[in-house]
Structure formats: C-alpha cells, structure tokens
Design an enzyme around this catalytic site. Structure first.
Site, PDB file in Angstrom:
ATOM      1  CG  HIS A   1      21.970  57.852  44.627  1.00  0.00           C
ATOM      2  ND1 HIS A   1      21.595  58.842  43.763  1.00  0.00           N
ATOM      3  CD2 HIS A   1      22.125  58.465  45.813  1.00  0.00           C
ATOM      4  CE1 HIS A   1      21.520  59.991  44.399  1.00  0.00           C
ATOM      5  NE2 HIS A   1      21.826  59.799  45.648  1.00  0.00           N
TER       6      HIS A   1
ATOM      7  CG  HIS B   1      27.166  68.429  44.872  1.00  0.00           C
ATOM      8  ND1 HIS B   1      26.868  67.740  43.709  1.00  0.00           N
ATOM      9  CD2 HIS B   1      26.601  67.698  45.886  1.00  0.00           C
ATOM     10  CE1 HIS B   1      26.185  66.647  44.001  1.00  0.00           C
ATOM     11  NE2 HIS B   1      26.011  66.591  45.316  1.00  0.00           N
TER      12      HIS B   1
ATOM     13  N   GLY C   1      16.915  68.678  50.523  1.00  0.00           N
ATOM     14  CA  GLY C   1      16.777  67.489  49.693  1.00  0.00           C
ATOM     15  C   GLY C   1      16.030  66.377  50.412  1.00  0.00           C
TER      16      GLY C   1
ATOM     17  CG  ASP D   1      24.752  62.438  45.395  1.00  0.00           C
ATOM     18  OD1 ASP D   1      24.948  63.660  45.573  1.00  0.00           O
ATOM     19  OD2 ASP D   1      24.346  61.678  46.292  1.00  0.00           O
TER      20      ASP D   1
ATOM     21  CB  ALA E   1      16.990  62.663  26.605  1.00  0.00           C
TER      22      ALA E   1
ATOM     23  CB  SER F   1      15.082  60.242  28.866  1.00  0.00           C
ATOM     24  OG  SER F   1      14.040  59.794  29.693  1.00  0.00           O
TER      25      SER F   1
END
Lengths: 122, 575
Positions: free
Chosen positions: B11, B130, B180, B331, B418, B535
């Site tokens: 993704h 990461h 996660g 990711d 944003a 956003s």
C-alpha cells in the site's frame, strides 16, 4: 535428517530438477535449516501434497510453461541469494504447482497489464 | 549521484529522488492516480521525480527498493507452515496475487520499465529503509532509532544506533509480535478499515475511559529486555481469512462494533481509549529500553506506529533528548528511506544538515496548469490579485467571515498530513465549524477532530507543547498532540478535541512563508493566530495534488472559497 516426515519433505525437494543447481548456488545450509525443524518440514510435505492435488498434470513444454519455468528458476535463485530457507524449500517442492499458477489465464492476463508509465513514455 | 528510492507492492506506493544526499523531491503515487493508498509500481511518481530532477532513467546511478521480496515470500511460506494444517489456500491465493501483481520480481519490473541495467537496482530491508528515513532526515549526528510498523519482511520492531552515516541494528522483534498489527486488529474490531482507520481509533479514544486496559494489557506482554509479545490466542495476523482477531477477543471484549454505526460513545470508545493506552505504554517501553541500550538520548521514529501523534506527544515529555519523527513514517516513506540508506550507508555520501527540514517535497503546478483547470471546469468568474499579499489578505478576510477555504498552492506535502499546501482551512473560533467541516465538507464521522495551525512564536500562548528544538520538531509536521490551555479552549473550540487536546502544527516563516503570512493576516483581523487545518480531500479520496483535483473537490464539497495558485474562486459568485 530429522524424523521420517522431515525426510519426506527433503525427498520432495531432492526430486526437483533444479536441486543440484540450487545446491551449487548455496542452498545446502538453507535446506538443512528447514530439515532441522521436523514439525514444519512435515507440514511442508503436507502442504506440497495438498497443492499438488489441486493442479492438473502439465504439458511437458510450450511457450507458457517455459516462461513459467524460467520465472520459477529466477525466484529460486533470488530466494537462495536472499538466504530465505522456507521460500527455497517451498519452491523446490512445488515446481509443477508454481508453473501451473503462473500459466493459468487469469493470472497471466493480470500480469500482462501494461504499466501507465510505459504507456506514457511511449 | 542520483538515487531513486521506490516503495510499492502493498500500500502507499511512492518515489523519492536524492542527488548527492539532498532530497530533490518525494511523492506518493496516490496523489497522481487518485486511488487512495495506491500500491502499484509508482510510475507517475517516478515520472514526476525524473522531471523534477531533470533526469532521464539512464541518469540514475541507483534505484533502491524498500524491501526484499524473496524474504517476504519466505515469511508467507513460514506463516502458512505455522498453521496446523498448513494454510494451503492462503499460499495459493498469495502466490496467485503475487504473480498477477508482479511482486515476485519487482527489480525486474523496474529495470524493464526504466530500461536500465538490472545491476543498478538494489534493495534494502524494509525496516532499514524506515530507520534510514528517520535518522538521515533528522538533524541529529547520533540517535536512537526505533521503527515500529505492521510487518516488513519478518520484522515488526527494530532498534538501531544511528551515528553520522551509519546505522547499526541492535535488536529486532519479528511478526506476529507487532505493535502495528495489534493496533490494526483493534481498528478492525472497532469497525474501521485497517491501514486507514487507525486515526479514527485515536480520535475515538478521547470519548472513552480506559476501563478495559487491564483486560487488554495481558494481550501485549512487555518483556524486561524491551521486547514485547502478542498473545496469539486473540489475534490472527499471519493468514487472516476474515478478521485479524479471533473469537477469544470477542469473548474478552464483547461483539465488535458494526462498521459505519453511529455508536462512538460508551463501550467502544472505552475500548479505543484502552487500546490507545496499552499501545502508548508499549511504545514507551520499547523506546525507553532502546535509549538505555544505545546510551543516546535523541530519538528518531519511523514506521506506521510513529504516526500515533497522541503517543508521540506523551513520549516527548518522557524523553531526556529530542524526538524526530519522519513525516511520512508509514510505508509510503520507505522509498525515501531506501534512497537515504543507499546514499549514506552503502555509498558513503556525506549527510547534509538541512535534510528533512521541510515536508513540502511534492509537485508544484504552474499558472498554465491553473488556467487549464479553470477552462476545463468552465469557471465563469475568478479573482486575480496584484500581489501574493493581496491574495492572502482576501483569503484571511474570507476565513474571518466564516468561509471554508480550500488551498492548493506550491509543492504538495510528503506524508499524510496537510501542512498548508493542500489544506482546507477554517476559522477555529467558530463553535460549529468542526461539525460543518466534518459533515458538509469532508463527509466523515462527526467525532473526528481537526488540527490547529499556529504561528510558531505564538504557540505557547495557546498550547502546552514542548518548546521546539528546531525546524525538525514533530510539531512542525503535525506529528504530536498537545493540550490546549484551559484558558483558551473557548477561543478555539473547532480545533479543541473533546479531551482538551489538539494535534498542533507550528508554522514557521522561513520554511512555510505564505502559510505563515496568511496566519499573520488572519490574526490581524481576528486576534487569533490559528487556523483550522485539515487535508484537502473528500472522505475516501487521496489529498488533492493538481489544480484540477482541487477544483473538482471544490465542486463536490461544501467549500466556500478555493485558492489555486494565485487565483481565488468564490462559490457564492458561481451560482
């Protein structure tokens, strides 16, 4: 060799055409690691049998089969290079099944989709 | 040296371009394709990076992928074999999907697409990407680097010591012991979409009390060595057929929340508050042990768990050192990390001090793009201004008058937040504004909070937030939650969450000059140096990228005013 189950799993990958080639590429320690886990090695044999029962016998050759065989061989090489024992053993045990997966029409059709980038660049 | 980093296949595909260690640009594929969380080979993001860098594919010295596909496949097989009987259907489905999506040979696909030699394609471990995305974008010469996400190849947590151009991995926790995935399982339990609804769990937590924490805590055992273990009886992470939790979790907490149901208070909010508390405790446990292990106080975080801004805010107050969080910690940020890892660790390119001081790394559109969008949308009336200050003065007045404004100017943001380039803005002093923006603009759940963007030198008047240590501080990227001072909560009700918190964005004159000026002008009219900032997108859509995206979203939402480039469109004049 561990118990008879693990031995059966080992026998499966040893039957693969590419076994000697895999050993030459350094797969020996990876396969030994798989064999050392008797429970999972036995399950690998079970899984491989289940998968084999799901696919018909393949034609001996043909453009699709050869392409799929090439893909399988590259994946096997990548798995050995990446020191990935389970992927290596799985691939050696499931050549026919993998080639079938690669050549079924819906899979091939999806795989053949042209990327928008290539389209854009052309 | 030109290095292109790529992340794709699961993704949030993305691409990032480095030149001699400097970040030239970075962008998520979804911004261009308009498919939320687009996982495809990021062809458009690559094309953007090449154009931005003035490069052709043959100019690339290296292309670096964010994971080792073969090792990931190894995990798939291993996971299937851990089931009894082995999960044949899972393997069959996964392999079919991987073949269809070209996931077995990502390097080959990239080489074919770019028509470059295969030996220019490299890969790094997912968590190394990461870690690099956090450490090498931070201002720290040395740092404790912690990554936490769902799963990479096998790893779900890593601890590293970063020193100048090196990253030394000291420890790793492998799936299924994943913070996660643990949080995502509860995201599913609470009726939200995994990999999308985690923010909603955070928002919902404020409405509840952590009265189930004692029930949930034993499901995530924290070991004395800083590691953790998930109780697998309650979760099904590896081969999920339906939900990532088992009936045991239902026995423990009752039936899961029905998706889209209106129930947000009471039981389910208490579950959300409880899991948030337990995960915060786990994050503190991992990070504090990591700091003790490295002996380095400054901390860098990346991986999707690092987007838990509630935890980040509390973590800051517990650390002796400073905290840096990669703005694209999920990711999507792994492309940048892959490129940074290759540049510094593999090639020894020296680090640059200004790296990571801005998240405005995306594409900027020019006046021609704006005019094309206006023509395509047959917009009959627009406002043009003699200067940027005149434009921003007009925008500030609209905001002060209660208008909701969509802003699409300059380079778009890197990461999910944003930050004033692709933002919906509103007056935070108006009590009903949160409900209006949620219901009429973004068409999302009424309980979701909005963030305040504030002039950085005025933030301490309104918020109990740690003093920023510099332009890399998490507050500049909306990555940590602070408390609104009680004396000011009634002044900015639209950005004060039900528990008195806010996910603050500090705005600096040097790194975000136009947005800073807009805040100054708004303050001159209203006395409030703060704007509601969310956003610029509709529910379920990616944040807008182009002027046309902005105009389209403007047309389909209840936005009152649109600013694209240097042009202002007032919807009241279009009727």
């Amino acid at each position: 060799m561990g118990n008879s189950g693990a031995g059966s799993a080992a026998a499966l990958w040893r039957a693969a055409d590419a076994y000697d080639e895999a050993i030459d590429l350094g797969a020996g320690p990876l396969l030994a690691a798989v064999e050392s886990d008797a429970l999972l090695a036995e399950r690998l044999r079970t899984l491989s049998r289940q998968l084999a029962e799901r696919v018909p016998l393949l034609p001996a050759s043909g453009p699709g089969v050869e392409a799929a065989d090439g893909a399988w061989r590259k994946l096997l090489h990548d798995a050995i290079a990446a020191r990935a024992p389970w992927a290596t053993a799985f691939l050696l045990c499931n050549h026919r099944w993998f080639v079938h997966q690669w050549t079924v029409p819906e899979t091939a059709a999806n795989a053949a989709r042209v990327s928008p980038f290539v389209y854009q660049m052309q | 040296m030109n290095i292109l980093g790529l992340a794709f296949g699961f993704h949030d595909a993305s691409a990032a371009l480095l030149r001699d260690g400097a970040i030239i640009c970075a962008a998520a594929e979804e911004r261009f394709t308009r498919r939320k969380h687009d996982a495809a080979l990021p062809a458009r993001a690559i094309a953007f990076c090449l154009a931005e860098g003035g490069l052709t594919p043959s100019d690339l010295d290296a292309v670096v992928l964010h994971e080792h596909a073969s090792v990931k496949f190894d995990r798939v097989v291993h996971a299937a074999l851990r089931q009894d009987p082995p999960a044949a259907a899972y393997v069959e489905r996964t392999v079919a999907a991987w073949i269809a999506q070209g996931k077995f040979d990502p390097a080959g696909r990239v080489a074919a697409m770019l028509r470059i030699p295969a030996d220019r394609i490299h890969a790094v471990e997912h968590h190394a990407a990461h870690a690099a995305s956090a450490f090498f974008a931070s201002p720290f010469h040395q740092a404790t680097v912690v990554t936490m996400d769902g799963v990479g190849e096998y790893e779900a947590i890593t601890v590293s010591a970063g020193r100048e151009g090196r990253l030394e991995k000291l420890d790793a926790v492998e799936v299924p012991h994943s913070l996660g995935l643990f949080y995502s399982a509860f995201t599913a339990f609470l009726g939200f979409e995994v990999n999308e609804g985690e923010y909603k769990v955070m928002g919902m937590a404020a409405f509840g009390q952590p009265r189930f924490a004692n029930r949930i805590r034993p499901l995530l055992r924290l070991d004395s060595d800083g590691r953790l273990m998930v109780d697998e009886r309650y979760f099904e992470f590896l081969t999920p057929e339906d939900t990532p939790f088992t009936p045991a979790l239902v026995d423990l907490l009752g039936p899961p929340r029905v998706p889209e149901s209106d129930v947000i208070h009471g039981h389910y909010a208490d579950v959300a508050a409880s899991v948030q508390l337990v995960v915060e405790e786990a994050i503190f446990h991992v990070v504090e042990h990591a700091v003790r292990r490295t002996g380095i106080d400054d901390v860098c975080l990346a991986g999707g768990v690092a987007l838990n801004s509630l935890a980040n805010g509390k973590l800051q107050s517990r650390l002796r050192g400073r905290l840096y969080v990669q703005p694209a910690a999920g990711d999507g940020g792994a492309s940048l990390g892959a490129a940074l890892y290759h540049a510094h660790v593999v090639c020894g390119v020296p680090r640059l001090p200004e790296t990571g001081a801005t998240a405005l790394l995306g594409k900027a559109y020019d006046a021609i793009d704006v005019e094309d969008a206006l023509r395509r949308g047959s917009v009959p009336r627009v406002h043009r201004f003699g200067s940027e200050d005149d434009l921003l003065t007009a925008v500030a007045q609209h905001l002060a008058d209660g208008a909701i404004v969509g802003l699409c100017r300059g380079r778009f943001e890197w990461g999910p937040r944003a930050l004033g380039a692709r933002s919906i803005l509103a007056n935070p002093a108006l009590p009903d504004m949160q409900r209006i923006v949620n219901e009429k603009i973004k068409f999302r759940e009424p309980f979701r909070p909005f963030a305040p963007a504030v002039l950085d030198h005025r933030a301490n008047e309104y918020f109990d937030t740690p003093a920023p240590y510099g332009l890399h501080s998490p507050e500049y990227f909306m990555l940590s939650v602070a408390t609104v001072k009680a004396s000011h909560r009634h002044d900015i009700p639209a950005v004060t969450h039900v528990d008195g918190t806010a996910r603050v964005q500090l705005v600096n004159r040097a790194t975000n000059p136009a947005f800073h000026r807009l805040l100054e002008l708004f303050e001159a009219i209203t006395g409030v140096p703060i704007l509601l900032n969310t956003s610029f997108n509709l529910r379920g859509e990616p944040v807008v990228a182009s002027p046309w995206d902005a105009l389209w979203t403007f047309g389909w939402s209840g936005l009152d005013v649109l600013v694209i480039g240097d042009v202002l469109v007032d919807k009241s004049e279009l009727r």
